[in-house]
Design a protein around this motif. Structure first.
Motif, PDB file in Angstrom:
ATOM      1  N   SER A  18      -8.020  -3.344  -2.963  1.00 22.88           N
ATOM      2  CA  SER A  18      -6.608  -3.185  -3.341  1.00 22.88           C
ATOM      3  C   SER A  18      -6.371  -1.614  -4.069  1.00 22.88           C
ATOM      4  CB  SER A  18      -6.150  -4.037  -4.369  1.00 22.88           C
ATOM      5  OG  SER A  18      -6.622  -3.849  -5.669  1.00 22.88           O
TER       6      SER A  18
ATOM      7  N   LEU B  29      -6.077   0.475  -0.845  1.00 19.20           N
ATOM      8  CA  LEU B  29      -4.686   0.366  -0.052  1.00 19.20           C
ATOM      9  C   LEU B  29      -3.716   0.967  -0.784  1.00 19.20           C
ATOM     10  CD1 LEU B  29      -4.795  -3.472   0.893  1.00 19.20           C
ATOM     11  CD2 LEU B  29      -5.151  -1.606   2.041  1.00 19.20           C
ATOM     12  N   ALA B  30      -3.675   1.195  -2.127  1.00 16.72           N
ATOM     13  CA  ALA B  30      -2.583   1.602  -2.837  1.00 16.72           C
ATOM     14  C   ALA B  30      -2.646   3.194  -2.550  1.00 16.72           C
ATOM     15  CB  ALA B  30      -2.739   1.406  -4.342  1.00 16.72           C
TER      16      ALA B  30
ATOM     17  N   PHE C 143      -1.496   3.763   0.935  1.00 16.40           N
ATOM     18  CA  PHE C 143      -0.108   3.670   0.983  1.00 16.40           C
ATOM     19  C   PHE C 143       0.692   4.913   0.469  1.00 16.40           C
ATOM     20  CE2 PHE C 143       3.989   2.462  -0.897  1.00 16.40           C
ATOM     21  CZ  PHE C 143       4.699   1.765   0.152  1.00 16.40           C
TER      22      PHE C 143
ATOM     23  N   PHE D 243      -6.115  -5.338   6.807  1.00 14.53           N
ATOM     24  CA  PHE D 243      -5.070  -5.240   5.847  1.00 14.53           C
ATOM     25  C   PHE D 243      -4.749  -3.794   5.999  1.00 14.53           C
ATOM     26  CE2 PHE D 243      -6.354  -9.457   4.236  1.00 14.53           C
ATOM     27  CZ  PHE D 243      -5.195 -10.079   4.243  1.00 14.53           C
ATOM     28  N   TYR D 244      -5.781  -2.795   5.769  1.00 16.36           N
ATOM     29  CA  TYR D 244      -5.680  -1.215   5.773  1.00 16.36           C
ATOM     30  C   TYR D 244      -4.455  -0.813   7.047  1.00 16.36           C
ATOM     31  CZ  TYR D 244      -6.416   3.491   5.792  1.00 16.36           C
ATOM     32  OH  TYR D 244      -6.369   5.118   5.785  1.00 16.36           O
TER      33      TYR D 244
ATOM     34  N   THR E  10      -1.239  -1.836   6.035  1.00 16.09           N
ATOM     35  CA  THR E  10      -0.623  -1.030   5.077  1.00 16.09           C
ATOM     36  C   THR E  10      -0.015   0.373   5.981  1.00 16.09           C
ATOM     37  OG1 THR E  10      -2.436  -1.608   3.423  1.00 16.09           O
ATOM     38  CG2 THR E  10      -1.137   0.474   2.996  1.00 16.09           C
TER      39      THR E  10
ATOM     40  N   ILE F 239       3.242  -0.639   7.435  1.00 17.32           N
ATOM     41  CA  ILE F 239       4.510  -0.857   6.109  1.00 17.32           C
ATOM     42  C   ILE F 239       4.615   0.249   5.647  1.00 17.32           C
ATOM     43  CG2 ILE F 239       4.808  -1.826   4.019  1.00 17.32           C
ATOM     44  CD1 ILE F 239       2.961  -4.370   4.766  1.00 17.32           C
ATOM     45  N   SER F 240       3.779   1.316   5.271  1.00 15.08           N
ATOM     46  CA  SER F 240       4.076   2.563   4.866  1.00 15.08           C
ATOM     47  C   SER F 240       5.084   3.394   5.644  1.00 15.08           C
ATOM     48  CB  SER F 240       2.988   3.383   4.373  1.00 15.08           C
ATOM     49  OG  SER F 240       2.198   3.672   5.417  1.00 15.08           O
TER      50      SER F 240
ATOM     51  N   ALA G   8       2.274  -4.239  11.629  1.00 12.31           N
ATOM     52  CA  ALA G   8       1.769  -4.641  10.470  1.00 12.31           C
ATOM     53  C   ALA G   8       1.248  -6.012  10.593  1.00 12.31           C
ATOM     54  CB  ALA G   8       2.616  -4.241   9.142  1.00 12.31           C
TER      55      ALA G   8
END
Length: 504
Positions: free
Chosen positions: A32, A35-36, A39, A157-158, A161, A164-165, A338
């Protein structure tokens, strides 16, 4: 069971404290953090386009400074990726992640505090270099912490991200500009990275896996880094100039790029044969899953960025939308991408390369429909366009995450950062080529059709569709030649084959 580099510290200058990377109970929390960081970096890249007109007015930028505010970032990013990957592999990805994150935050402060064009340009170049230093560590850490099906989920998930970004970046940027005002709002667009980055930094020091690094490090291959840097800049510079109205592209630099690339390959081979430590082990490029996936990714990313540029032009200039409205109108692509990326990461082990072929086919069809609708110039196309972009985005999600997983499936963990750097450099070069080509076609069509934005955007999107078609052919050819080759639960079998000569 094949012994991995994680199980044999002699194979690599580093090893994790946990027994097997996939057995670390905190791996998803550490993920996570990755990911942050991803992002944050990608959010910066997607917000700048919204803020750029206000920056231009506030700092009284020249057209060249405006162009290089974006291009300088891209060049610096692409130039650092491979060397950054090698530094992470040799000196510890956690360590390089923390260093890169601190430098990225410092560059954010300098960008937001810019008082003139020169200040901003230098800060943006530094920001691109620090982003390029950070990105390979993220992918390398994913490669290190996960294997088999879990790695596919993580890359899914990456990729989500990323989508989404890309979607929320223009919305956040546009919202900040409207809330604070255009004269100073652009500064807060740069500062928005600070709270995300500081929180990520604190969590990274607690959660990212610690590594035991050998006391003696192999010297960084500075000659190889310089030769590769010359080749990358010589490719990206003229195609970037092609998008500038007042600059004649220096196409002669492509010859310099070819010479630099040839020199780089010869030098790396010489080091490898001599038992020394090259920047990129050429055996990496001979790995079929890696080479096929890298070529697919290059073609795909040569097309994808042009979609957002051309659709923004269509909705703002053709439909009269505000930047915020235009960003909302194109969100369907990013949302579809995404959602599909998460699903694709979970099922790539079942379908392998066939999933990438199917995704490429859906993307090509969706974008072809988008080009047809935009080029028609008829009213009431916003909803149909959103649907076509959603279809294209769904296909893209089934390409990006699975392709990343397949690319890294046979790469040993000690080489994860370098492999990620080489792969991402190819994506950046592809993006730098695709956007100017699409924009050149757009402007030439606009002039030939007396300013008809719809026709010009339609032609540009048609060319972009053709590039996606090439990605489809490449992915289909790789399946026919090498098979579906879904990922397995076993660690990469080639760790020993690619281990450094000193380790052997």
């Amino acid at each position: 069971m094949t012994t991995s580099a994680q199980e044999s510290p002699s194979d690599s200058p580093e090893s994790t404290d946990s027994t097997e990377a996939g057995a670390d109970p905190r791996r998803w929390l550490a993920f996570s953090v990755c990911l942050a960081a991803g992002f944050m970096v990608l959010l910066d890249g997607s917000m700048i386009n919204v803020a750029l007109p206000s920056v231009e007015r506030s700092l009284d930028l020249t057209p060249t400074q405006v162009t290089w505010t974006v291009s300088g970032y891209i060049l610096a990013f692409g130039l650092t990726l491979v060397t950054a990957g090698r530094l992470g592999d040799d000196h510890g990805r956690r360590k390089m992640f923390l260093i890169a994150l601190v430098l990225f935050l410092i560059s954010s402060v300098f960008c937001g505090a810019s008082q003139n064009g020169t200040w901003l340009l230098i800060s943006r170049i530094a920001r691109g270099a620090t982003a390029g230093l950070l990105n390979p560590q993220i992918v390398g850490l994913i490669q290190q912490m996960f294997s088999g099906k879990e790695r596919g989920k993580a890359f899914g998930f990456y990729a989500a991200t990323v989508g989404i970004s890309t979607a929320v970046g223009p919305l956040i940027g546009g919202g900040i500009m409207e809330l604070v005002g255009p004269s100073t709002g652009w500064r807060y667009v740069f500062y928005v990275s600070l709270p995300i980055g500081i929180a990520t930094l604190v969590l990274a020091t607690r959660l990212l896996p610690r590594q035991h690094v050998a006391r003696e490090h192999a010297k960084l291959d500075l000659v190889g880094a310089a030769l590769l840097g010359v080749a990358v800049v010589a490719i990206m510079l003229p195609v970037t100039q092609a998008g500038e109205a007042e600059t004649e592209p220096s196409w002669w630099l492509l010859g310099v790029a070819a010479a630099g690339l040839a020199g780089f390959l010869a030098w790396e081979r010489r080091l490898e044969l001599g038992g020394r430590h090259p920047l990129v082990k050429l055996k990496l490029l001979k790995t079929r899953t890696y080479s096929a996936g890298a070529l697919t990714g290059f073609c795909f990313f040569a097309a994808q960025p042009s979609i957002f540029v051309l659709c923004q032009i269509y909705f703002q200039r053709g439909m009269g939308y505000s930047p915020l409205q235009a960003a909302m109108a194109t969100m369907s692509y990013a949302i579809g991408s995404a959602v599909a990326a998460v699903i694709g990461g979970r099922i790539v082990h079942l379908f392998g390369r066939w999933l990438i072929v199917g995704g490429s086919l859906v993307t090509t069809a969706g974008l072809g429909l988008t080009a047809m609708l935009a080029g028609s110039g008829t009213d009431g196309t916003t909803l149909p366009l959103a649907g076509a972009l959603l279809l294209a985005g769904l296909g893209a999600g089934f390409v990006i995450a699975p392709n990343q997983t397949m690319v890294m499936s046979e790469i040993p963990r000690p080489e994860g950062g370098t492999a990620a750097g080489v792969y991402q450099t190819g994506l950046r070069v592809g993006s730098s080529i695709g956007v100017p080509l699409a924009m050149t076609l757009y402007f030439s069509t606009l002039q030939a059709h007396r300013g008809d934005v719809a026709v010009a955007v339609g032609r540009g999107l048609t060319a972009t569709t053709a590039i996606f078609g090439v990605a489809l052919l490449v992915s289909l050819t790789s399946v026919l030649l090498f098979g579906r080759q879904a990922t397995s639960n076993e660690p990469p079998p080639t760790d020993r084959a690619l281990a450094s000569p000193s380790a052997r």
